[in-house]
Write a protein that holds these residues in place. Structure first.
Motif, short mmCIF file in Angstrom:
data_model
loop_
_atom_site.label_atom_id
_atom_site.label_comp_id
_atom_site.label_asym_id
_atom_site.label_seq_id
_atom_site.Cartn_x
_atom_site.Cartn_y
_atom_site.Cartn_z
N ALA A 1 5.75 -106.53 -7.67
CA ALA A 1 5.36 -105.56 -8.53
C ALA A 1 5.53 -104.16 -8.66
CB ALA A 1 3.85 -105.98 -8.96
N PRO A 2 5.22 -103.56 -6.81
CA PRO A 2 5.63 -102.03 -6.94
C PRO A 2 6.87 -101.56 -7.14
CG PRO A 2 4.22 -103.09 -5.14
CD PRO A 2 4.60 -104.32 -5.85
N ALA A 3 7.82 -102.61 -6.84
CA ALA A 3 9.40 -102.25 -7.31
C ALA A 3 9.48 -102.03 -8.64
CB ALA A 3 10.26 -103.27 -6.97
N ILE A 4 8.83 -103.01 -9.55
CA ILE A 4 8.96 -102.62 -11.06
C ILE A 4 8.35 -101.45 -11.59
CG2 ILE A 4 8.19 -103.64 -13.25
CD1 ILE A 4 8.37 -106.46 -11.85
N ALA A 5 7.16 -100.99 -10.94
CA ALA A 5 6.43 -100.17 -11.25
C ALA A 5 7.12 -98.76 -10.94
CB ALA A 5 4.89 -99.76 -10.74
N VAL A 6 7.63 -98.51 -9.66
CA VAL A 6 8.37 -97.53 -9.25
C VAL A 6 9.81 -97.60 -10.22
CG1 VAL A 6 9.69 -96.64 -7.29
CG2 VAL A 6 7.60 -97.64 -6.94
N ALA A 7 10.23 -98.43 -10.49
CA ALA A 7 11.53 -98.19 -11.30
C ALA A 7 11.14 -97.59 -12.60
CB ALA A 7 12.21 -99.35 -11.54
N ALA A 8 9.86 -97.91 -13.23
CA ALA A 8 9.45 -97.38 -14.25
C ALA A 8 9.25 -95.87 -14.32
CB ALA A 8 8.21 -98.01 -14.98
N THR A 9 8.54 -95.35 -13.13
CA THR A 9 8.49 -93.99 -12.90
C THR A 9 10.00 -93.20 -13.02
OG1 THR A 9 8.24 -94.12 -10.52
CG2 THR A 9 6.47 -94.48 -11.76
N ARG A 10 10.85 -93.97 -12.22
CA ARG A 10 11.97 -93.30 -11.94
C ARG A 10 12.91 -93.57 -13.40
NH1 ARG A 10 13.25 -91.86 -7.05
NH2 ARG A 10 12.34 -92.66 -5.40
N VAL B 1 6.44 -103.71 -18.97
CA VAL B 1 6.25 -103.17 -20.37
C VAL B 1 5.23 -102.05 -20.49
CG1 VAL B 1 5.43 -103.65 -22.71
CG2 VAL B 1 6.89 -105.27 -21.45
N ILE B 2 3.98 -102.18 -19.57
CA ILE B 2 3.24 -101.45 -19.65
C ILE B 2 3.57 -100.09 -18.80
CG2 ILE B 2 0.72 -100.65 -18.58
CD1 ILE B 2 0.24 -103.76 -19.04
N THR B 3 4.00 -100.32 -17.59
CA THR B 3 4.38 -99.04 -16.79
C THR B 3 5.83 -98.47 -17.62
OG1 THR B 3 5.79 -100.24 -15.53
CG2 THR B 3 3.37 -99.68 -14.75
N GLY B 4 6.65 -99.26 -18.15
CA GLY B 4 7.80 -98.58 -18.40
C GLY B 4 7.58 -97.90 -19.76
N THR B 5 6.74 -98.43 -20.70
CA THR B 5 6.50 -97.64 -21.92
C THR B 5 5.76 -96.47 -21.81
OG1 THR B 5 4.53 -98.98 -22.27
CG2 THR B 5 6.37 -99.76 -23.50
N GLN B 6 4.58 -96.47 -20.70
CA GLN B 6 4.04 -95.13 -20.29
C GLN B 6 4.90 -94.12 -19.86
OE1 GLN B 6 0.71 -94.34 -20.70
NE2 GLN B 6 0.78 -96.05 -22.06
N ALA B 7 5.75 -94.83 -18.83
CA ALA B 7 6.58 -93.64 -18.42
C ALA B 7 7.71 -93.24 -19.41
CB ALA B 7 7.67 -94.28 -17.19
N SER B 8 8.20 -93.88 -20.41
CA SER B 8 9.12 -93.44 -21.36
C SER B 8 8.24 -92.56 -22.18
CB SER B 8 9.61 -94.66 -22.48
OG SER B 8 10.32 -95.46 -21.35
N ALA B 9 7.08 -92.61 -22.57
CA ALA B 9 6.14 -91.78 -23.57
C ALA B 9 6.02 -90.32 -22.80
CB ALA B 9 5.02 -92.22 -23.76
N LEU B 10 5.91 -90.40 -21.46
CA LEU B 10 5.82 -89.12 -20.57
C LEU B 10 7.03 -88.40 -20.70
CD1 LEU B 10 4.20 -87.59 -18.79
CD2 LEU B 10 4.80 -88.99 -16.78
N ASN B 11 8.15 -89.10 -20.38
CA ASN B 11 9.45 -88.54 -20.42
C ASN B 11 9.71 -87.73 -21.60
OD1 ASN B 11 11.94 -88.17 -18.86
ND2 ASN B 11 12.82 -89.20 -20.87
N ARG B 12 9.36 -88.51 -22.82
CA ARG B 12 9.51 -87.71 -24.11
C ARG B 12 8.70 -86.63 -24.31
NH1 ARG B 12 9.83 -93.41 -25.54
NH2 ARG B 12 7.36 -93.19 -26.20
N HIS B 13 7.52 -86.77 -23.69
CA HIS B 13 6.67 -85.50 -23.78
C HIS B 13 7.25 -84.35 -22.93
CE1 HIS B 13 2.94 -83.16 -23.96
NE2 HIS B 13 2.97 -83.24 -22.52
N LEU B 14 7.57 -84.60 -21.98
CA LEU B 14 8.24 -83.58 -21.19
C LEU B 14 9.32 -82.93 -21.60
CD1 LEU B 14 7.86 -85.22 -17.47
CD2 LEU B 14 6.47 -83.37 -18.68
#
Length: 351
Positions: free
Chosen positions: A123-132, A171-184
Motif C-alpha cells: 500500500a505505501p508504494a501506491i500512496a507514494v506513487a500518488a504523491t509523486r 483511487v483515493i490517494t491518486g484523485t486527491q493528489a491530482s486535485a492538489l496538483n491542479r490547485h497548485l
C-alpha cells in the motif's frame, strides 16, 4: 520628474511546487530509512518481524532490499537538494520504480515461504506513487504490484483483498493528489498573472516604473545608460482622433521599442507618452546606435484604426553611469529628463 517607485513584488516562481517536492522527498527519506532499519533488523534476527525470515534466500532478499532502499534514498536526497532541476521528474520516476520493485520482491519472497501476511506493505508504494505522479502513477503502481503478486504467488487467497484494498488506495490517494496538483498549477498561474500586472504597464505590456527600478537596482555600480523618450506629436493625435487611437499608437510604439532593442536592454513606459530605456554595460557608441534604431523604427507610420495612420517623432535624453559609479536611477532619470527637454526645444526651434 517624479521619482521611480522601487516597490515591486517578489520574482514569480513555483515556490509551492518546490516546497511540495521537498516535503515529498523528506517524507520519503524518513519513511524509507525506517524501512531500511526494520528490514535490516528482521534479516539479522533481532526484530519482531524476523519470524518471517525463515530461509537464507529471504534473508538475502532483505539485505538486497536494504541496499536498494539506500540507493533510492540517495535519489531522494538529490531530489530534495535540487527540486527545480530538469532531472527531478526522472529521479522521482526512478524512485517509484525502485520502491515498487523492492517492496514487491520482499513481499513475494516472504509470502511464498511463510504464513505472515505481508501484502499490506504494498500500500505505501501506491500512496507514494500518488504523491509523486498523481492518479496515473498510483494506478500504474497498483497494477504492477497486483500483477507481480498474482504471477509470483499464484493461488494466494490474499490476492483478492490485495487487489480491492490496493485499488481503493490508488483511487483515493491518486484523485486527491491530482486535485492538489491542479490547485497548485492554478495558484502558480494566478501568481504569475498578478506578478505581471504588478510589474508591467497594462496598455503596452512593457515593464512599469517598479520593474525598471528593480532592473536598475540589480546592476548597481555597473555601467548603465538611461534613455528617456518622449513622443513628438502624440498630443495632437490623441486630441484629434481620440484616446482609442492614442492607445493603439502607444501600444505599437512599445512593440517597436522592444524589437529595436533586442535582448540587450529593457524598455518600459513611465506614463503618458514617456518611455524609459535601460541599456546595461553600454558606452556612448552603443547608445548612439540604439537611438538611431529607435528613431527609425518609431517614425514609421502607425495604424490607429479605421484605416488611418499617424506618424510621431522621438525626443530623447541620455544619461550614462560609468563602471563603479554610484548614481541612482532617479539621478540618472533627472539628468536624462533635462537632456530630453533640451532636445525637444531644439527640435521645436528647428521646426
Amino acid at each position: 520628474m517624479p521619482k521611480l517607485n522601487r516597490r515591486s513584488a517578489a520574482p514569480v516562481d513555483d515556490d509551492a511546487l518546490l516546497k511540495r517536492r521537498r516535503t515529498i522527498e523528506t517524507a520519503a527519506l524518513v519513511a524509507r530509512s525506517f524501512g531500511m532499519v526494520s528490514t535490516a533488523l528482521a534479516a539479522a534476527g533481532t526484530h519482531m518481524a524476523s519470524a518471517a525470515v525463515v530461509t537464507g534466500d529471504v534473508r538475502a532478499a532483505c539485505w538486497a532490499g536494504v541496499a536498494a532502499m539506500a540507493v533510492t534514498n540517495t535519489l531522494s536526497y538529490l531530489g530534495r537538494r535540487r527540486p527545480a532541476s530538469a532531472w527531478y521528474p526522472r529521479l522521482s520516476a526512478m524512485q517509484s520504480v525502485l520502491d515498487t520493485a523492492t517492496i514487491v520482491g520482499i513481499v513475494v519472497l516472504v509470502s511464498r515461504q511463510s504464513d505472515m501476511a505481508t501484502w499490506p506493505l504494498l500500500a505505501p508504494a501506491i500512496a507514494v506513487a500518488a504523491t509523486r505522479h498523481q492518479l496515473r502513477g498510483a494506478l500504474l503502481v497498483f497494477a504492477a504490484t497486483t500483477l507481480g503478486f498474482a504471477l509470483l504467488v499464484p493461488g494466494s487467497p490474499e490476492l483478492f483483498f490485495l487487489a480491492v484494498v490496493g485499488f481503493m488506495i490508488a483511487v483515493i490517494t491518486g484523485t486527491q493528489a491530482s486535485a492538489l496538483n491542479r490547485h497548485l498549477t492554478a495558484l502558480n498561474e494566478t501568481r504569475r498573472e498578478l506578478q505581471h500586472q504588478a510589474t508591467h504597464d497594462p496598455l503596452t505590456g512593457l515593464p512599469n516604473r517598479g520593474r525598471l527600478a528593480a532592473y536598475a537596482d540589480e546592476r548597481a555600480g555597473r555601467p548603465l545608460a538611461v534613455l528617456l523618450l518622449d513622443l513628438n506629436g502624440f498630443k495632437q493625435i490623441n486630441d484629434t482622433y481620440g484616446h482609442a487611437a492614442g492607445d493603439l499608437l502607444l501600444h505599437e510604439v512599445g512593440t517597436r521599442l522592444t524589437a529595436a532593442l533586442g535582448p540587450g536592454g529593457m524598455a518600459g513606459r513611465l506614463g503618458g507618452d514617456e518611455f524609459l530605456v535601460l541599456l546595461p554595460e553600454a558606452d556612448p557608441a552603443v547608445v548612439a546606435r540604439a537611438l538611431v534604431r529607435i528613431r527609425e523604427s518609431v517614425r514609421q507610420p502607425i495604424a490607429i484604426g479605421d484605416g488611418r495612420t499617424a506618424t510621431v517623432g522621438v525626443s530623447a535624453g541620455v544619461a550614462l553611469r560609468p563602471s563603479g559609479g554610484d548614481a541612482t536611477l532617479d539621478a540618472l532619470c533627472a539628468e536624462a529628463d533635462a537632456a530630453m527637454y533640451r532636445d525637444k526645444r531644439g527640435r521645436a526651434v528647428a521646426a
